[in-house]
Design a protein around this motif. Structure first.
Motif, PDB file in Angstrom:
ATOM      1  N   VAL A 183       0.312  -0.987   0.108  1.00 55.08           N
ATOM      2  CA  VAL A 183       0.079   0.110   0.123  1.00 55.08           C
ATOM      3  C   VAL A 183       0.707   1.712  -0.564  1.00 55.08           C
ATOM      4  N   VAL A 184       0.977   1.873  -0.391  1.00 60.51           N
ATOM      5  CA  VAL A 184       1.635   3.603  -1.194  1.00 60.51           C
ATOM      6  C   VAL A 184       0.546   4.540  -0.299  1.00 60.51           C
ATOM      7  N   THR A 185       0.818   4.960   0.654  1.00 60.62           N
ATOM      8  CA  THR A 185      -0.246   5.997   0.929  1.00 60.62           C
ATOM      9  C   THR A 185       0.097   7.523   0.537  1.00 60.62           C
ATOM     10  N   PRO A 186      -1.222   8.476   0.296  1.00 65.19           N
ATOM     11  CA  PRO A 186       0.032   9.909  -0.431  1.00 65.19           C
ATOM     12  C   PRO A 186      -0.507  10.811   0.678  1.00 65.19           C
ATOM     13  N   PRO A 187       0.309  11.376   0.773  1.00 67.00           N
ATOM     14  CA  PRO A 187       0.533  12.197   1.487  1.00 67.00           C
ATOM     15  C   PRO A 187      -0.684  13.203   2.102  1.00 67.00           C
ATOM     16  N   VAL A 188      -1.205  13.816   3.126  1.00 66.94           N
ATOM     17  CA  VAL A 188      -2.184  14.380   3.255  1.00 66.94           C
ATOM     18  C   VAL A 188      -2.206  15.499   3.805  1.00 66.94           C
ATOM     19  N   ASN A 189      -3.302  16.355   3.875  1.00 62.98           N
ATOM     20  CA  ASN A 189      -3.111  17.653   4.292  1.00 62.98           C
ATOM     21  C   ASN A 189      -2.709  17.778   5.810  1.00 62.98           C
ATOM     22  N   PRO A 190      -1.330  18.804   6.111  1.00 64.06           N
ATOM     23  CA  PRO A 190      -1.050  17.789   7.561  1.00 64.06           C
ATOM     24  C   PRO A 190      -1.549  18.987   8.603  1.00 64.06           C
ATOM     25  N   ILE A 191      -2.462  19.530   7.701  1.00 62.59           N
ATOM     26  CA  ILE A 191      -3.444  20.941   9.005  1.00 62.59           C
ATOM     27  C   ILE A 191      -4.615  19.729   9.324  1.00 62.59           C
ATOM     28  N   ASN A 192      -4.901  19.309   8.700  1.00 63.32           N
ATOM     29  CA  ASN A 192      -6.033  19.121   8.596  1.00 63.32           C
ATOM     30  C   ASN A 192      -6.191  17.502   8.360  1.00 63.32           C
ATOM     31  N   PRO A 193      -5.768  16.477   9.164  1.00 61.55           N
ATOM     32  CA  PRO A 193      -5.531  14.735   8.146  1.00 61.55           C
ATOM     33  C   PRO A 193      -6.584  14.558   8.522  1.00 61.55           C
ATOM     34  N   ASP A 194      -7.367  13.839   9.048  1.00 59.85           N
ATOM     35  CA  ASP A 194      -9.169  13.323   9.280  1.00 59.85           C
ATOM     36  C   ASP A 194      -9.739  14.368   8.330  1.00 59.85           C
ATOM     37  N   ASN A 195      -9.099  14.841   6.968  1.00 56.63           N
ATOM     38  CA  ASN A 195     -10.114  15.219   7.057  1.00 56.63           C
ATOM     39  C   ASN A 195     -10.355  14.791   5.499  1.00 56.63           C
ATOM     40  N   ASP A 226       7.628  20.407  -6.492  1.00 60.47           N
ATOM     41  CA  ASP A 226       7.376  19.090  -6.936  1.00 60.47           C
ATOM     42  C   ASP A 226       7.951  18.113  -6.152  1.00 60.47           C
ATOM     43  N   ASN A 227       7.458  17.927  -5.348  1.00 64.18           N
ATOM     44  CA  ASN A 227       7.740  16.580  -4.341  1.00 64.18           C
ATOM     45  C   ASN A 227       5.990  15.920  -3.552  1.00 64.18           C
ATOM     46  N   PRO A 228       6.186  15.045  -4.686  1.00 70.09           N
ATOM     47  CA  PRO A 228       4.878  14.131  -4.760  1.00 70.09           C
ATOM     48  C   PRO A 228       5.565  13.323  -3.732  1.00 70.09           C
ATOM     49  N   GLY A 229       5.928  12.650  -2.275  1.00 65.54           N
ATOM     50  CA  GLY A 229       6.125  12.165  -1.399  1.00 65.54           C
ATOM     51  C   GLY A 229       6.745  11.143  -2.224  1.00 65.54           C
ATOM     52  N   THR A 230       7.396  10.160  -1.534  1.00 66.01           N
ATOM     53  CA  THR A 230       8.210   8.995  -0.903  1.00 66.01           C
ATOM     54  C   THR A 230       8.318   7.774  -2.299  1.00 66.01           C
ATOM     55  N   GLY A 231       6.709   7.722  -2.405  1.00 61.29           N
ATOM     56  CA  GLY A 231       6.444   6.482  -3.031  1.00 61.29           C
ATOM     57  C   GLY A 231       6.707   5.148  -1.999  1.00 61.29           C
ATOM     58  N   GLN A 232       7.213   4.758  -1.188  1.00 62.40           N
ATOM     59  CA  GLN A 232       7.522   4.084  -0.540  1.00 62.40           C
ATOM     60  C   GLN A 232       6.297   3.328  -0.219  1.00 62.40           C
ATOM     61  N   ASP A 233       6.314   2.382  -0.567  1.00 65.77           N
ATOM     62  CA  ASP A 233       5.329   1.096   0.441  1.00 65.77           C
ATOM     63  C   ASP A 233       6.007  -0.175   1.523  1.00 65.77           C
ATOM     64  N   GLY A 234       4.526  -0.561   2.010  1.00 61.89           N
ATOM     65  CA  GLY A 234       4.797  -1.752   2.857  1.00 61.89           C
ATOM     66  C   GLY A 234       3.943  -2.078   4.181  1.00 61.89           C
ATOM     67  N   PRO A 235       3.834  -2.314   5.061  1.00 68.20           N
ATOM     68  CA  PRO A 235       3.059  -1.973   5.951  1.00 68.20           C
ATOM     69  C   PRO A 235       3.970  -1.226   7.444  1.00 68.20           C
ATOM     70  N   LEU A 236       5.117  -0.097   7.325  1.00 66.88           N
ATOM     71  CA  LEU A 236       4.930   0.322   8.074  1.00 66.88           C
ATOM     72  C   LEU A 236       6.291   1.395   7.356  1.00 66.88           C
ATOM     73  N   SER A 237       5.814   3.058   6.593  1.00 65.28           N
ATOM     74  CA  SER A 237       6.940   3.837   5.776  1.00 65.28           C
ATOM     75  C   SER A 237       6.544   4.873   5.980  1.00 65.28           C
ATOM     76  N   VAL A 291       7.872  13.537   2.783  1.00 64.03           N
ATOM     77  CA  VAL A 291       8.941  14.765   3.903  1.00 64.03           C
ATOM     78  C   VAL A 291       9.346  15.307   2.816  1.00 64.03           C
ATOM     79  N   SER A 292       9.200  16.869   4.124  1.00 64.56           N
ATOM     80  CA  SER A 292       9.168  17.965   3.516  1.00 64.56           C
ATOM     81  C   SER A 292      10.706  18.514   2.863  1.00 64.56           C
ATOM     82  N   ASN A 293      11.157  19.031   1.747  1.00 62.82           N
ATOM     83  CA  ASN A 293      12.697  19.760   1.383  1.00 62.82           C
ATOM     84  C   ASN A 293      11.798  20.898   2.377  1.00 62.82           C
ATOM     85  N   ILE A 294      13.010  20.634   3.082  1.00 63.31           N
ATOM     86  CA  ILE A 294      12.806  22.288   3.642  1.00 63.31           C
ATOM     87  C   ILE A 294      14.223  23.720   3.109  1.00 63.31           C
TER      88      ILE A 294
END
Length: 157
Positions: A45-57, A70-81, A85-88
């Protein structure tokens, strides 16, 4: 209009015929059923990023950081991923020879972790800073601090 009058009349007649008495049922027996459910870890399962301000919605769109579009997320999958990670970004500043604190240009830099193991084993997250460089020049003595960090669960479970 006729239909609603008929229903009211029928109900009034039924109430009159039964004298408005309450009907009662007697319980003759009870039985307990055996219900089971099995969960397996969330493999693949690859979980896409959710809104950090309102993750429940889920209706709030996925985060798009204007300083890091241009940061789409890591694309990592697996039971713990680690999903995101924001590029600061700190921008460009003139060298002054003084100690200066610079704030990140990102409004809400964040890291998103998904745990689909189902074992309640827990986990920890740590970060390590590499050298601040511009080309082959190193900014010596630089430190990075995260203040007022907040942990927000993406679900209540």
């Amino acid at each position: 209009m006729k239909k609603s009058s008929l229903i009211i009349t029928t109900f009034a007649l039924a109430s009159f015929a039964f004298g408005g008495a309450e009907a009662q049922a007697v319980v003759s027996s009870t039985h307990t059923s055996d219900n089971k459910i099995n969960f397996t870890s969330g493999e693949g399962v690859v979980t896409p990023p959710v809104n950090p301000i309102n993750p429940d919605n889920p209706d709030v769109p996925n985060p798009v950081d204007p300083t890091d579009p241009d940061n789409p997320g890591t694309g990592q999958d697996g039971p713990l991923s680690i999903d995101y990670v924001s590029n600061i970004k700190f921008g460009e500043h003139k060298i002054t020879g003084k100690n200066i604190a610079y704030k990140a240009k990102n409004a809400n830099p964040f890291v998103q972790v998904t745990d689909l193991r189902g074992a309640s084993d827990g986990w920890s997250l740590s970060a390590k800073m590499s050298e601040f460089k511009s080309g082959n020049k190193v900014l010596r003595g630089a430190t990075l601090a995260f203040k007022d960090g907040v942990v927000k669960a993406g679900s209540s479970s």
